[in-house]
Design an enzyme around this catalytic site. Structure first.
Site, PDB file in Angstrom:
ATOM      1  N   PHE A  11      35.815  45.766  36.215  1.00  0.00           N
ATOM      2  CA  PHE A  11      36.553  45.334  35.018  1.00  0.00           C
ATOM      3  C   PHE A  11      35.731  44.338  34.182  1.00  0.00           C
ATOM      4  O   PHE A  11      35.263  44.667  33.084  1.00  0.00           O
ATOM      5  CB  PHE A  11      37.908  44.766  35.462  1.00  0.00           C
ATOM      6  CG  PHE A  11      38.570  43.853  34.485  1.00  0.00           C
ATOM      7  CD1 PHE A  11      38.759  44.242  33.159  1.00  0.00           C
ATOM      8  CD2 PHE A  11      39.017  42.587  34.873  1.00  0.00           C
ATOM      9  CE1 PHE A  11      39.372  43.401  32.243  1.00  0.00           C
ATOM     10  CE2 PHE A  11      39.631  41.746  33.959  1.00  0.00           C
ATOM     11  CZ  PHE A  11      39.801  42.143  32.654  1.00  0.00           C
ATOM     12  N   ALA A  76      32.264  41.884  44.252  1.00  0.00           N
ATOM     13  CA  ALA A  76      33.081  41.162  45.239  1.00  0.00           C
ATOM     14  C   ALA A  76      34.353  41.951  45.449  1.00  0.00           C
ATOM     15  O   ALA A  76      34.634  42.900  44.725  1.00  0.00           O
ATOM     16  CB  ALA A  76      33.445  39.769  44.703  1.00  0.00           C
ATOM     17  N   SER A 118      32.710  32.898  40.182  1.00  0.00           N
ATOM     18  CA  SER A 118      33.585  32.205  41.124  1.00  0.00           C
ATOM     19  C   SER A 118      35.008  32.248  40.575  1.00  0.00           C
ATOM     20  O   SER A 118      35.312  33.075  39.695  1.00  0.00           O
ATOM     21  CB  SER A 118      33.089  30.774  41.343  1.00  0.00           C
ATOM     22  OG  SER A 118      33.849  30.147  42.362  1.00  0.00           O
ATOM     23  N   TYR A 143      40.103  34.040  50.283  1.00  0.00           N
ATOM     24  CA  TYR A 143      39.388  34.447  49.059  1.00  0.00           C
ATOM     25  C   TYR A 143      38.776  33.214  48.386  1.00  0.00           C
ATOM     26  O   TYR A 143      37.583  33.181  48.086  1.00  0.00           O
ATOM     27  CB  TYR A 143      40.340  35.168  48.104  1.00  0.00           C
ATOM     28  CG  TYR A 143      39.742  35.437  46.745  1.00  0.00           C
ATOM     29  CD1 TYR A 143      38.906  36.538  46.537  1.00  0.00           C
ATOM     30  CD2 TYR A 143      39.997  34.588  45.662  1.00  0.00           C
ATOM     31  CE1 TYR A 143      38.352  36.777  45.282  1.00  0.00           C
ATOM     32  CE2 TYR A 143      39.446  34.830  44.409  1.00  0.00           C
ATOM     33  CZ  TYR A 143      38.624  35.920  44.222  1.00  0.00           C
ATOM     34  OH  TYR A 143      38.069  36.151  42.984  1.00  0.00           O
ATOM     35  N   LYS A 147      34.744  32.085  47.928  1.00  0.00           N
ATOM     36  CA  LYS A 147      34.061  31.770  46.663  1.00  0.00           C
ATOM     37  C   LYS A 147      33.428  30.375  46.736  1.00  0.00           C
ATOM     38  O   LYS A 147      32.316  30.165  46.264  1.00  0.00           O
ATOM     39  CB  LYS A 147      35.062  31.843  45.500  1.00  0.00           C
ATOM     40  CG  LYS A 147      35.514  33.257  45.161  1.00  0.00           C
ATOM     41  CD  LYS A 147      34.380  34.068  44.543  1.00  0.00           C
ATOM     42  CE  LYS A 147      34.825  35.453  44.094  1.00  0.00           C
ATOM     43  NZ  LYS A 147      33.720  36.258  43.565  1.00  0.00           N
TER      44      LYS A 147
HETATM   45  P1  NAD Z   1      36.523  44.562  39.927  1.00  0.00           P
HETATM   46  O1  NAD Z   1      37.046  44.987  41.250  1.00  0.00           O
HETATM   47  O2  NAD Z   1      36.963  45.340  38.731  1.00  0.00           O
HETATM   48  O3  NAD Z   1      34.951  44.499  39.945  1.00  0.00           O
HETATM   49  C1  NAD Z   1      34.180  44.318  41.108  1.00  0.00           C
HETATM   50  C2  NAD Z   1      33.052  45.334  41.072  1.00  0.00           C
HETATM   51  O4  NAD Z   1      32.186  45.105  42.178  1.00  0.00           O
HETATM   52  C3  NAD Z   1      33.559  46.773  41.203  1.00  0.00           C
HETATM   53  O5  NAD Z   1      32.914  47.601  40.262  1.00  0.00           O
HETATM   54  C4  NAD Z   1      33.171  47.169  42.635  1.00  0.00           C
HETATM   55  O6  NAD Z   1      32.949  48.569  42.758  1.00  0.00           O
HETATM   56  C5  NAD Z   1      31.914  46.336  42.829  1.00  0.00           C
HETATM   57  N1  NAD Z   1      31.627  46.002  44.230  1.00  0.00           N
HETATM   58  C6  NAD Z   1      32.479  45.460  45.144  1.00  0.00           C
HETATM   59  N2  NAD Z   1      31.847  45.252  46.313  1.00  0.00           N
HETATM   60  C7  NAD Z   1      30.567  45.683  46.144  1.00  0.00           C
HETATM   61  C8  NAD Z   1      29.429  45.729  46.989  1.00  0.00           C
HETATM   62  N3  NAD Z   1      29.477  45.306  48.254  1.00  0.00           N
HETATM   63  N4  NAD Z   1      28.274  46.223  46.489  1.00  0.00           N
HETATM   64  C9  NAD Z   1      28.206  46.661  45.193  1.00  0.00           C
HETATM   65  N5  NAD Z   1      29.249  46.637  44.353  1.00  0.00           N
HETATM   66  C10 NAD Z   1      30.428  46.149  44.823  1.00  0.00           C
HETATM   67  O7  NAD Z   1      36.927  43.013  39.760  1.00  0.00           O
HETATM   68  P2  NAD Z   1      36.801  42.038  38.513  1.00  0.00           P
HETATM   69  O8  NAD Z   1      38.157  41.554  38.199  1.00  0.00           O
HETATM   70  O9  NAD Z   1      35.977  42.639  37.439  1.00  0.00           O
HETATM   71  O10 NAD Z   1      36.022  40.819  39.167  1.00  0.00           O
HETATM   72  C11 NAD Z   1      34.639  40.596  38.962  1.00  0.00           C
HETATM   73  C12 NAD Z   1      34.247  39.293  39.628  1.00  0.00           C
HETATM   74  O11 NAD Z   1      34.952  38.197  39.026  1.00  0.00           O
HETATM   75  C13 NAD Z   1      34.561  39.232  41.125  1.00  0.00           C
HETATM   76  O12 NAD Z   1      33.541  38.501  41.756  1.00  0.00           O
HETATM   77  C14 NAD Z   1      35.862  38.453  41.170  1.00  0.00           C
HETATM   78  O13 NAD Z   1      36.044  37.823  42.413  1.00  0.00           O
HETATM   79  C15 NAD Z   1      35.638  37.471  40.043  1.00  0.00           C
HETATM   80  N6  NAD Z   1      36.876  36.943  39.476  1.00  0.00           N
HETATM   81  C16 NAD Z   1      37.735  37.771  38.821  1.00  0.00           C
HETATM   82  C17 NAD Z   1      38.894  37.249  38.266  1.00  0.00           C
HETATM   83  C18 NAD Z   1      39.872  38.109  37.517  1.00  0.00           C
HETATM   84  O14 NAD Z   1      40.937  37.611  37.133  1.00  0.00           O
HETATM   85  N7  NAD Z   1      39.608  39.382  37.270  1.00  0.00           N
HETATM   86  C19 NAD Z   1      39.187  35.868  38.401  1.00  0.00           C
HETATM   87  C20 NAD Z   1      38.301  35.066  39.098  1.00  0.00           C
HETATM   88  C21 NAD Z   1      37.129  35.599  39.608  1.00  0.00           C
END
Ligand code: NAD
Length: 315
Positions: A11, A76, A118, A143, A147
């Site tokens: 995302f 992640a 993070s 979780y 982080k």
């Molecule tokens: P998401 O699940 O859409 O994106 C994570 C991506 O990482 C996915 O494309 C997944 O296929 C890939 N992935 C997961 N494990 C993997 C691995 N071992 N090797 C290679 N690729 C891998 O999630 P997001 O919401 O886009 O989050 C992105 C980052 O931001 C994450 O680290 C998440 O913890 C952090 N984050 C997100 C939010 C939020 O509200 N969306 C808030 C705080 C932190």
């Protein structure tokens, strides 16, 4: 400049990749497609280098990071709720994965900057709201702990091996393509039952929601302006919104008037054990660089509900 985005098919990652491509960066995406998809990258697929692989594999990281100036490490497992039942997932996907990324960067010695996604969950139940970056880290979910642990690992690498580290503590980031979190959950539930919507907890949980375009702008600004070996920025909105209000917005967007029922949760009204009930980050540090969110929390929620309802064919 060559940059790698781990989790670039996810995302936030896919929105970041689009912006980096539009700014002329040579972008490599490393993703195992566990929750991301190539569809997320459809607008830029012929303009990025794509490597399907796992960040926990050192050889893959060494191959992909070679020649890169910056690694944006977003890969992640982002589902906070997973750690209540499967804490190992967050240790593996968030701590072990970040360690592998850091090791590859140490061994190559040529990557100048690592940017780490993070989370606000590192603070746990914050004593100060809006919560500043200096607030103690007291995560109440595995979780959040994963982080915080990854941040500290990267801190030591910044001191020992000369790589510049930029940590971004994101609030709830929302927008098109998100496939987790409260808005997505509500839409999926309403697609199954239009007459009743189950809300986890007492609905009074209140948190900050930031539209993904605002988050990407803040991310790039933080990276451009960080001169220290280790920098931390809260990336969130200036206001917050209650879960019950989110339920109302989602129902309005779908044109539904279901019965709202509060279920499950904890005795003190959280959605699940480890759910932070009140989250509002101080964003003064990132704002001092000239950033300001375009949308409020409620506007970000509404825009996301509209986008997801189209993506999920709910209207
Ligand atoms: P998401 O699940 O859409 O994106 C994570 C991506 O990482 C996915 O494309 C997944 O296929 C890939 N992935 C997961 N494990 C993997 C691995 N071992 N090797 C290679 N690729 C891998 O999630 P997001 O919401 O886009 O989050 C992105 C980052 O931001 C994450 O680290 C998440 O913890 C952090 N984050 C997100 C939010 C939020 O509200 N969306 C808030 C705080 C932190």
């Amino acid at each position: 400049m060559r940059v790698v985005v781990t989790g670039g098919a996810g995302f936030i990652g896919s929105h970041l990749v689009e912006k980096l491509v539009s700014r002329g960066f040579e972008v490599v995406v490393l993703d195992n497609l566990s929750s991301g998809s190539l569809e997320n990258l459809s607008s830029v697929i012929d303009r990025v280098e794509l490597k399907i692989g796992d960040v926990k594999d050192l050889k893959t990281c060494l191959e992909v990071f070679r020649g890169a100036d910056i690694v944006y490490h977003l890969a992640a497992n982002p589902e906070v709720r997973v750690s209540t039942v499967e804490p190992r997932v967050h240790f593996d996907e968030n701590v072990r994965a970040t360690f592998t990324v850091a090791e590859a960067i140490r061994m190559l010695g040529s990557v100048k900057t690592v940017v780490f996604a993070s989370s606000s969950t590192v603070y746990g139940d914050a004593q100060v709201i809006p919560t500043p970056e200096e607030h103690p880290l007291r995560p109440i979910s595995v979780y959040g702990a994963s982080k915080a642990a990854a941040e500290l690992l990267l801190y030591s690498y910044s001191q020992l091996y000369g790589v510049r580290v930029v940590v971004l503590r994101y609030a709830n980031i929302v927008g098109p393509r998100t496939r987790h979190g409260v808005i997505y959950d509500f839409l999926v539930k309403l697609s199954k039952n239009r007459n009743q919507l189950e809300v986890l907890g007492d609905g009074r949980q209140k948190k900050s929601y930031l539209y993904v375009d605002d988050a990407v702008e803040a991310t790039l600004l933080a990276v451009e302006n960080s001169t220290h070996s280790f920098s931390v920025y809260n990336i969130g909105n200036e206001d917050w919104v209650e879960v019950d209000s989110i339920a109302k917005i989602v129902c309005e967007v779908l044109g539904l008037k279901p019965e709202i029922v509060h279920v499950g949760g904890t005795p003190d009204g959280r959605g699940w054990p480890g759910d932070v009930k009140f989250m509002l980050l101080s964003v003064e540090r990132i704002k001092s660089l000239g950033w300001k969110p375009k949308y409020t929390s409620a506007e970000a929620v509404r825009l996301t509900a509209h986008a997801l309802s189209r993506e999920l064919n709910l209207r």
